[in-house]
Write an enzyme that holds these catalytic residues in place. Structure first.
Site, PDB file in Angstrom:
ATOM      1  N   SER A 331      70.202  72.958  68.874  1.00 22.35           N
ATOM      2  CA  SER A 331      68.954  73.141  69.618  1.00 22.35           C
ATOM      3  C   SER A 331      69.077  72.436  70.971  1.00 22.35           C
ATOM      4  O   SER A 331      70.040  71.716  71.241  1.00 22.35           O
ATOM      5  CB  SER A 331      67.767  72.587  68.822  1.00 22.35           C
ATOM      6  OG  SER A 331      67.956  71.217  68.555  1.00 22.35           O
ATOM      7  N   TYR A 332      68.069  72.615  71.817  1.00 25.84           N
ATOM      8  CA  TYR A 332      68.115  72.082  73.185  1.00 25.84           C
ATOM      9  C   TYR A 332      68.318  70.570  73.160  1.00 25.84           C
ATOM     10  O   TYR A 332      67.546  69.836  72.539  1.00 25.84           O
ATOM     11  CB  TYR A 332      66.811  72.437  73.903  1.00 25.84           C
ATOM     12  CG  TYR A 332      66.796  72.047  75.356  1.00 25.84           C
ATOM     13  CD1 TYR A 332      67.750  72.551  76.236  1.00 25.84           C
ATOM     14  CD2 TYR A 332      65.839  71.177  75.843  1.00 25.84           C
ATOM     15  CE1 TYR A 332      67.742  72.190  77.571  1.00 25.84           C
ATOM     16  CE2 TYR A 332      65.815  70.812  77.178  1.00 25.84           C
ATOM     17  CZ  TYR A 332      66.772  71.321  78.037  1.00 25.84           C
ATOM     18  OH  TYR A 332      66.763  70.969  79.363  1.00 25.84           O
TER      19      TYR A 332
END
Length: 386
Positions: A331-332
């Site tokens: 994820s980011y």
């Protein structure tokens, strides 16, 4: 008539991987005005309507804050005037100008603009920069925001099913921070450079003494640490180590006094032990020890663990994390959040790892032995990720 939708991501890699997911690999690629930012075309249903999707990207911030040309020379005004002068947002670099031209060309005839920038404050601000450039050409288009935390099929499809609005307030908060950085940095840099050049003309005549809101306190930490190292005086010490081994079990007993700075005294203790090498265990105490489940990694903890475990620099850690993010593996990574969102289904993510020969067994244990995954929730969230 098929609707035209312009999609803009924050980086070319992100645009490419999002297009691959949405088009299931069947898209046409062509060049834009910038050689680094390609254009991907494919068909997709947007809110129940068949659309011709045009996916492209920027390369971070498209526009930059500047003082008017009149006040760029250092002697054009007093440094304190820089706190009140008007500012302008401009496209400065050649590649950014080419990206801007691509957006202006591609948005013509589009009925909708979808922003696919990263879901943090900076991404929201970049998204508003894209909107301002596109709206200058096409004022009647509809603008929507795709919110996602990783570039995977479930996340992209969830983002398309829940398109929302760009947060202007979040973007304005970033504008405020950027304006403060520029005004404070420019005013104090000019002030202290001009002042110190007068005081020390021989040594600082042609040198710039810069000031930055983050740079200055960081330099203070570095200098303080340097002084601590310079003040440190190493001193030799001695200690006793006792080991006992039965078969393959080896135990080290720790000396209660830990260490002494007198070699002769430690040597004396050693001789006493060697004269009577048999020891007796007089007491044995045990207590339970709990190992807490780790929290979801935020940016700072990611850098700490990467440095400690992998001996990587902060810069290389973030560069690697960015690549893993754009390729859909994590994820980011730039986040202050250490809480998984309630709507995130973690079990399918672990199940997808079962076939991997390297960690598939571990993934199976999480599912079978622990009925998991059941991660521990932290207390921090920047509300940037869905």
């Amino acid at each position: 008539m098929v609707m035209k939708v312009l999609n803009v991501a924050e980086k070319n890699d992100s645009a490419k991987h999002i297009a691959e997911i949405m088009a299931r690999g069947r898209f046409n690629r062509r060049d834009g005005m910038s050689k680094y930012n390609k254009i991907y075309e494919f068909q997709y249903q947007v809110q129940g309507v068949q659309a011709n999707m045009v996916m492209t990207s920027v390369s971070g911030h498209l526009l930059g804050l500047e003082f008017p040309q009149t006040y760029k020379k250092w002697h054009s005004c007093h440094p304190k005037q820089l706190f009140d002068l008007p500012l302008q947002k401009l496209c400065k670099e050649e590649n950014m100008i080419n990206i801007k031209k691509t957006l202006e060309k591609e948005v013509r005839g589009a009925q909708m603009l979808i922003i696919w920038t990263d879901c943090d404050r900076e991404g929201e601000n970049i998204g508003m920069e894209i909107v301002s450039v596109c709206r200058a050409v096409n004022r009647n288009m509809r603008v929507l925001r795709a919110r996602f935390s990783e570039i995977t099929r479930p996340s992209i499809e969830r983002a398309m099913a829940s398109l929302g609005e760009v947060s202007e307030q979040t973007s304005e908060a970033v504008d405020c921070r950027m304006e403060l950085d520029l005004r404070i940095g420019a005013a104090f840099t000019r002030f202290q450079t001009l002042r110190l050049q007068k005081v020390f003309p021989q040594s600082l005549d042609n040198k710039l003494i810069s000031y930055g809101s983050c740079q200055f306190p960081t330099m203070g930490f570095v200098v303080e640490r340097y002084k601590e190292i310079e003040r440190f005086v190493p001193e030799s010490f001695w200690k006793l180590k006792v080991f006992h081994q039965v078969d393959e079990i080896r135990v080290e007993f720790v000396w209660k006094r830990m260490r002494l700075f007198d070699e002769e005294i430690v040597q004396l203790y050693l001789e006493i032990c060697q004269e009577n090498p048999t020891a007796r265990v007089e007491n044995c105490a045990s207590k339970p020890k709990s190992k807490w489940r780790p929290l979801p990694l935020d940016t700072v903890e990611l850098q700490k663990i990467g440095n400690r475990k992998l001996r990587m620099s902060a810069k290389s850690i973030m560069a690697t994390a960015e690549k893993l993010y754009t390729q859909g593996f994590i994820s980011y990574p730039r986040t202050e959040t250490n809480i998984y969102p309630k709507e995130l289904k973690l079990r399918p993510l672990v199940e997808a790892q079962l076939q991997d020969p390297r960690w598939g067994g571990f993934a199976g244990r999480i599912l079978e032995e622990f009925g998991g995954p059941h991660p521990r929730a932290g207390k921090k969230t920047d509300e940037a990720h869905p």
